[in-house]
Design a protein around this motif. Structure first.
Motif, mmCIF file in Angstrom:
data_model
loop_
_atom_site.group_PDB
_atom_site.id
_atom_site.type_symbol
_atom_site.label_atom_id
_atom_site.label_comp_id
_atom_site.label_asym_id
_atom_site.label_seq_id
_atom_site.Cartn_x
_atom_site.Cartn_y
_atom_site.Cartn_z
ATOM 1 N N PHE A 202 0.828 -1.198 0.000
ATOM 2 C CA PHE A 202 0.000 0.000 0.000
ATOM 3 C C PHE A 202 0.869 1.257 0.000
ATOM 4 O O PHE A 202 0.601 2.222 -0.731
ATOM 5 C CB PHE A 202 -0.924 -0.028 1.216
ATOM 6 C CG PHE A 202 -2.152 0.818 1.117
ATOM 7 C CD1 PHE A 202 -3.089 0.620 0.115
ATOM 8 C CD2 PHE A 202 -2.418 1.796 2.072
ATOM 9 C CE1 PHE A 202 -4.244 1.382 0.044
ATOM 10 C CE2 PHE A 202 -3.564 2.562 2.013
ATOM 11 C CZ PHE A 202 -4.487 2.363 1.000
ATOM 12 N N ALA A 203 1.922 1.257 0.814
ATOM 13 C CA ALA A 203 2.828 2.411 0.879
ATOM 14 C C ALA A 203 3.546 2.617 -0.454
ATOM 15 O O ALA A 203 3.712 3.756 -0.909
ATOM 16 C CB ALA A 203 3.837 2.225 2.005
ATOM 17 N N ILE A 204 3.972 1.542 -1.081
ATOM 18 C CA ILE A 204 4.640 1.640 -2.379
ATOM 19 C C ILE A 204 3.680 2.203 -3.426
ATOM 20 O O ILE A 204 4.062 3.039 -4.248
ATOM 21 C CB ILE A 204 5.212 0.273 -2.807
ATOM 22 C CG1 ILE A 204 6.420 -0.069 -1.930
ATOM 23 C CG2 ILE A 204 5.594 0.270 -4.285
ATOM 24 C CD1 ILE A 204 6.938 -1.482 -2.115
ATOM 25 N N HIS A 205 2.441 1.763 -3.366
ATOM 26 C CA HIS A 205 1.433 2.291 -4.294
ATOM 27 C C HIS A 205 1.266 3.803 -4.103
ATOM 28 O O HIS A 205 1.203 4.559 -5.076
ATOM 29 C CB HIS A 205 0.104 1.567 -4.081
ATOM 30 C CG HIS A 205 -0.929 1.882 -5.098
ATOM 31 N ND1 HIS A 205 -0.890 1.402 -6.384
ATOM 32 C CD2 HIS A 205 -2.040 2.655 -5.031
ATOM 33 C CE1 HIS A 205 -1.926 1.848 -7.052
ATOM 34 N NE2 HIS A 205 -2.643 2.623 -6.255
ATOM 35 N N GLY A 206 1.221 4.243 -2.848
ATOM 36 C CA GLY A 206 1.115 5.677 -2.568
ATOM 37 C C GLY A 206 2.338 6.443 -3.026
ATOM 38 O O GLY A 206 2.231 7.527 -3.615
ATOM 39 N N ALA A 207 3.526 5.886 -2.767
ATOM 40 C CA ALA A 207 4.768 6.550 -3.178
ATOM 41 C C ALA A 207 4.850 6.669 -4.691
ATOM 42 O O ALA A 207 5.324 7.684 -5.218
ATOM 43 C CB ALA A 207 5.973 5.788 -2.638
ATOM 44 N N SER A 208 4.362 5.647 -5.390
ATOM 45 C CA SER A 208 4.416 5.707 -6.854
ATOM 46 C C SER A 208 3.534 6.822 -7.398
ATOM 47 O O SER A 208 3.878 7.469 -8.389
ATOM 48 C CB SER A 208 4.017 4.360 -7.468
ATOM 49 O OG SER A 208 2.634 4.128 -7.331
ATOM 50 N N ALA B 121 -7.161 3.553 6.069
ATOM 51 C CA ALA B 121 -6.832 2.956 4.771
ATOM 52 C C ALA B 121 -8.030 2.203 4.197
ATOM 53 O O ALA B 121 -8.333 2.320 3.000
ATOM 54 C CB ALA B 121 -5.635 2.018 4.918
ATOM 55 N N SER B 122 -8.730 1.465 5.034
ATOM 56 C CA SER B 122 -9.908 0.723 4.586
ATOM 57 C C SER B 122 -10.981 1.684 4.080
ATOM 58 O O SER B 122 -11.578 1.464 3.021
ATOM 59 C CB SER B 122 -10.465 -0.135 5.729
ATOM 60 O OG SER B 122 -11.611 -0.833 5.317
ATOM 61 N N GLN C 13 -2.326 6.569 1.313
ATOM 62 C CA GLN C 13 -1.706 5.270 1.047
ATOM 63 C C GLN C 13 -0.285 5.210 1.575
ATOM 64 O O GLN C 13 0.106 4.228 2.214
ATOM 65 C CB GLN C 13 -1.724 4.980 -0.454
ATOM 66 C CG GLN C 13 -3.101 4.726 -0.998
ATOM 67 C CD GLN C 13 -3.176 4.818 -2.501
ATOM 68 O OE1 GLN C 13 -2.161 4.994 -3.185
ATOM 69 N NE2 GLN C 13 -4.382 4.707 -3.031
ATOM 70 N N LEU C 14 0.481 6.253 1.344
ATOM 71 C CA LEU C 14 1.870 6.263 1.806
ATOM 72 C C LEU C 14 1.956 6.273 3.322
ATOM 73 O O LEU C 14 2.667 5.463 3.924
ATOM 74 C CB LEU C 14 2.625 7.463 1.223
ATOM 75 C CG LEU C 14 4.087 7.594 1.656
ATOM 76 C CD1 LEU C 14 4.902 6.395 1.218
ATOM 77 C CD2 LEU C 14 4.688 8.884 1.105
ATOM 78 N N VAL C 15 1.221 7.174 3.957
ATOM 79 C CA VAL C 15 1.300 7.314 5.411
ATOM 80 C C VAL C 15 0.695 6.101 6.116
ATOM 81 O O VAL C 15 1.342 5.471 6.964
ATOM 82 C CB VAL C 15 0.625 8.627 5.873
ATOM 83 C CG1 VAL C 15 0.532 8.686 7.393
ATOM 84 C CG2 VAL C 15 1.381 9.828 5.336
ATOM 85 N N CYS C 16 -0.529 5.761 5.774
ATOM 86 C CA CYS C 16 -1.195 4.638 6.447
ATOM 87 C C CYS C 16 -0.506 3.315 6.130
ATOM 88 O O CYS C 16 -0.356 2.466 7.009
ATOM 89 C CB CYS C 16 -2.670 4.572 6.073
ATOM 90 S SG CYS C 16 -3.635 5.919 6.776
#
Length: 149
Positions: free
Chosen positions: A24-30, A75-76, A55-58
């Protein structure tokens, strides 16, 4: 066999938490920074940039196991919003509307809200310290009560 699996349950849950949070964090960072093959969202654009920030933070908090239940709840909720507002109007089913990822993330994080972080989480590290302090204070109360009476 069942007792061995039950004994491994907290570690399996911890691994699940870490993997889901990291993805999830990688998705946000992207989406925020245009890394990992993603396209950078325009800063401040609704809802994409804010979704990427959540996404990145959570995702990072869940992966670390820090504030897991609250971060997983946020996140949910963000994934439920993504599914029903962005994907659902396109078609009825997740396969038809491209919302499989949003639906799976939504349910995975909701599971973590109710199960907690599992083993090897920073929540457990800080939680165990907080639990010891009240236990030590409760041991002192009877001695103090006897002295002052």
């Amino acid at each position: 066999m069942s007792s061995r699996l039950n004994g491994a349950q907290p570690y399996a849950l911890g691994l699940f938490r870490f993997a889901i949070g990291l993805i999830f964090a990688i998705h946000g960072a992207s989406s925020l920074f245009g890394v990992f093959g993603g396209r950078e969202a325009e800063a401040g654009a609704w809802p994409g940039w804010y979704a990427a920030l959540i996404q990145l933070v959570c995702g990072s908090l869940v992966a670390l196991g820090l504030g897991t239940r609250i971060a997983a709840f946020l996140a949910s909720g963000s994934m439920a919003y993504a599914y029903f507002v962005v994907h659902q109007p396109e078609a009825l089913t997740p396969v038809g509307n491209g919302g499989e990822t949003s639906a799976v993330f939504c349910w995975a994080f909701l599971l973590l809200v109710f199960t907690g972080p599992g083993a090897l989480a920073l929540d457990r590290l800080f939680g165990s310290r907080a639990e010891r302090v009240p236990a030590e204070e409760s041991r002192r109360e009877p001695a103090t009560a006897g002295v002052s009476a």
